[in-house]
Design an enzyme around this catalytic site. Structure first.
Site, PDB file in Angstrom:
ATOM      1  N   SER A 171       0.834  -1.203   0.000  1.00 37.33           N
ATOM      2  CA  SER A 171       0.000   0.000   0.000  1.00 37.33           C
ATOM      3  C   SER A 171       0.873   1.260   0.000  1.00 37.33           C
ATOM      4  CB  SER A 171      -0.958  -0.057   1.198  1.00 37.33           C
ATOM      5  OG  SER A 171      -1.978   0.910   1.065  1.00 37.33           O
TER       6      SER A 171
ATOM      7  N   ASP B 189      -5.667  -3.380  -2.571  1.00 34.11           N
ATOM      8  CA  ASP B 189      -4.637  -3.029  -1.594  1.00 34.11           C
ATOM      9  C   ASP B 189      -3.939  -4.243  -0.981  1.00 34.11           C
ATOM     10  OD1 ASP B 189      -3.550  -2.138   1.103  1.00 34.11           O
ATOM     11  OD2 ASP B 189      -4.310  -0.232   0.352  1.00 34.11           O
TER      12      ASP B 189
END
Length: 316
Positions: free
Chosen positions: A45, A159
């Protein structure tokens, strides 16, 4: 025959945490200033984004830019979307391509890897080839906030923090002997552990008594164990002046992500702990506080400096 000692391979695993990820910049600055040689960097991320900047040799220019961000600048990157997520993310990645790094990961000056999640299977995906900007875009695709990324072959990626918030395993797969893990979620539970705001006993008594006037606005005092149900009943019955405001949809979503990533981080790091953990204290920062980069960077520097004695033991 005696074994010759070799120089250990050092990998840095940068964790997920949205805006709190600017703390990674401070960590990297301290490691550089202390002469810590990194042989590779990987991230999940926001950790993938900062890691890609570092791998490209753009850390200081990027640090200057993020510290210039105000609320209006952050809002300007938001390209609202009605399907798949609140934001498309195209403005951010287009800015990245124009101003920072976009090259094939195989050509990175420093070995780099990013983590994403296969939305269909839930599998962890390691991104080690192709466009570094595309890899970052996939790794930051927080469900509900950014739209998923469609890979060739029809795979949808979201993510990486959903499956591996501090990607120690990826660093080891890339050949690291010593892994420095940066955990942005170590103290995040504190953000959600403040006492409930409740009513003073005087206000409670006035409301419960006969012929009581309309209750005054509540004052905030710590709750005592065992009387939460009575106070909730009072809140529900107070005419015209509710003391409790439900959180927004975005608040609920972001808080849920916080809790999820904290729990997954603990589980993954228990099974495969990094040799050194750097854990900035960032509970005062929200996931979307991208305009508070100076605070995050300074906390990253503080946490990295505190870890130096342990790091020196491993580095010899």
């Amino acid at each position: 025959m005696a074994l010759a000692r070799r120089t250990p391979v050092v990998g840095l695993a940068l964790g997920s945490g949205s805006a709190r990820g600017w703390a990674h910049i401070g960590v990297l600055q301290v490691l550089r200033d202390e002469g810590v040689r990194l042989d590779m960097v990987c991230g999940s991320s926001i950790g993938a984004l900062v890691g890609a900047v570092y791998a490209a040799g753009e850390l200081e220019r990027f640090a200057t830019w993020v510290q210039s961000l105000g609320l209006r600048d952050v809002f300007g990157f938001m390209d609202f979307n009605l399907a798949g997520g609140m934001l498309k993310g195209e403005k951010l990645i287009a800015f990245w391509r124009r101003n920072f790094a976009d090259f094939d990961i195989e050509d990175s000056p420093l070995p780099f890897g990013a983590v994403a999640t296969d939305l269909h299977s839930g599998a962890e995906v390691w991104l080690r080839e192709g466009s570094i900007a595309d890899a970052v875009r996939a790794s930051i695709a927080l469900p509900g906030l950014f739209t998923p990324v469609l890979q060739e072959g029809g795979r949808l990626l979201v993510d990486g923090g959903l499956v591996n918030p501090v990607p120690t395993s990826l660093a080891r797969a890339m050949g690291a002997d010593i892994v420095i893990g940066v955990d942005l979620n170590a103290d995040i539970v504190q953000r959600h552990m403040h006492p409930l705001a409740v009513m003073h006993e005087s206000a409670m008594g006035a409301q419960e008594g006969e012929g009581a006037a309309e209750p005054p606005m509540p004052e905030h005092v710590p709750a005592r164990n065992g009387d939460w149900a009575r106070r909730l009943k009072f809140w529900a019955s107070a005419p015209g002046k509710p003391a409790f405001k439900p959180p927004s949809l975005l608040d609920v979503m972001m808080t849920s992500v916080n809790i999820m990533q904290m729990r997954i981080t603990r589980s993954r790091m228990a099974g495969d702990p990094p040799e050194v953990v750097i854990a900035p204290r960032l509970s005062h920062l929200g996931q979307l506080d991208f305009h508070r980069a100076r605070e995050a960077i300074e906390e990253g520097r503080r946490a990295a400096q505190a870890s130096l004695p342990q790091l020196r033991e491993f580095m010899g």
